[in-house]
Design a protein around this motif. Sequence first.
Motif, short mmCIF file in Angstrom:
data_model
loop_
_atom_site.label_atom_id
_atom_site.label_comp_id
_atom_site.label_asym_id
_atom_site.label_seq_id
_atom_site.Cartn_x
_atom_site.Cartn_y
_atom_site.Cartn_z
N GLN A 141 -10.96 4.80 -7.19
CA GLN A 141 -11.78 5.21 -6.01
C GLN A 141 -12.17 6.57 -6.09
N SER A 175 1.04 -1.29 0.03
CA SER A 175 0.30 0.07 0.03
C SER A 175 1.00 1.32 -0.04
N THR A 228 -8.67 14.00 -10.66
CA THR A 228 -7.37 13.32 -10.11
C THR A 228 -6.21 13.97 -10.66
N LYS A 257 -5.59 1.84 -7.68
CA LYS A 257 -6.65 1.54 -6.99
C LYS A 257 -7.36 2.95 -6.38
N LEU A 258 -6.43 3.71 -5.68
CA LEU A 258 -6.81 4.90 -5.30
C LEU A 258 -7.48 5.91 -6.30
N LEU A 272 -9.17 6.94 2.96
CA LEU A 272 -9.26 8.11 1.71
C LEU A 272 -10.91 8.21 1.62
N GLU A 273 -11.66 7.23 1.88
CA GLU A 273 -13.32 7.07 1.72
C GLU A 273 -13.63 8.35 2.76
N LEU A 327 -2.03 4.97 3.54
CA LEU A 327 -3.26 5.41 2.98
C LEU A 327 -4.09 4.14 2.44
N THR A 328 -5.00 3.83 3.09
CA THR A 328 -5.84 2.94 3.02
C THR A 328 -7.13 3.45 2.16
N GLU A 329 -7.74 2.50 1.52
CA GLU A 329 -9.16 2.95 1.07
C GLU A 329 -10.16 3.52 1.72
#
Length: 157
Positions: free
Chosen positions: A91, A7, A99, A87-88, A59-60, A54-56
Amino acid sequence: MPFYPESLHYSAEQIVWQEVPGEVALAYTITGCPVGCKGCHSVDSWPVGSGIELTEQHLEKQLQKYRGLITCVLFLGGEWQPDALLKLLKQVRSGGLETCLYTGYENVSLTLREQLTYLKTGPWIAARGGLESPTTNQRFYDLRTQQLLNCKFQTGE
């Protein structure tokens, strides 16, 4: 080549107004940069695996917290871990936001480019200056139109 965790990790998370013209961005300074530009202002972010994961989920949570206030998420690095970054980016895009990636490389993969609205390329070279300098080697693109936006930094637009 250093071993990277699966990650991304970040050393700074902040809201920024000047890094992406016309956007209010949630910005993450990703750790583990392999470029190592002389004169870098983020040397503290160089150690691989340092900082906060920095996990999903994180971030959510931040996307929800800033809903209606931000228009873009900016990653200052992370392209050296393309799967984790991809992946991010997906998302963020699924949440309807723009982005942006700042990279010290001259280019990034097509897979990453397809998930980006904006892309800043090129290593920091102090003698050439940053995006506000007419002699810079760095380039800032709107990938929707392929338009070079360096002039917006140089004129303060």
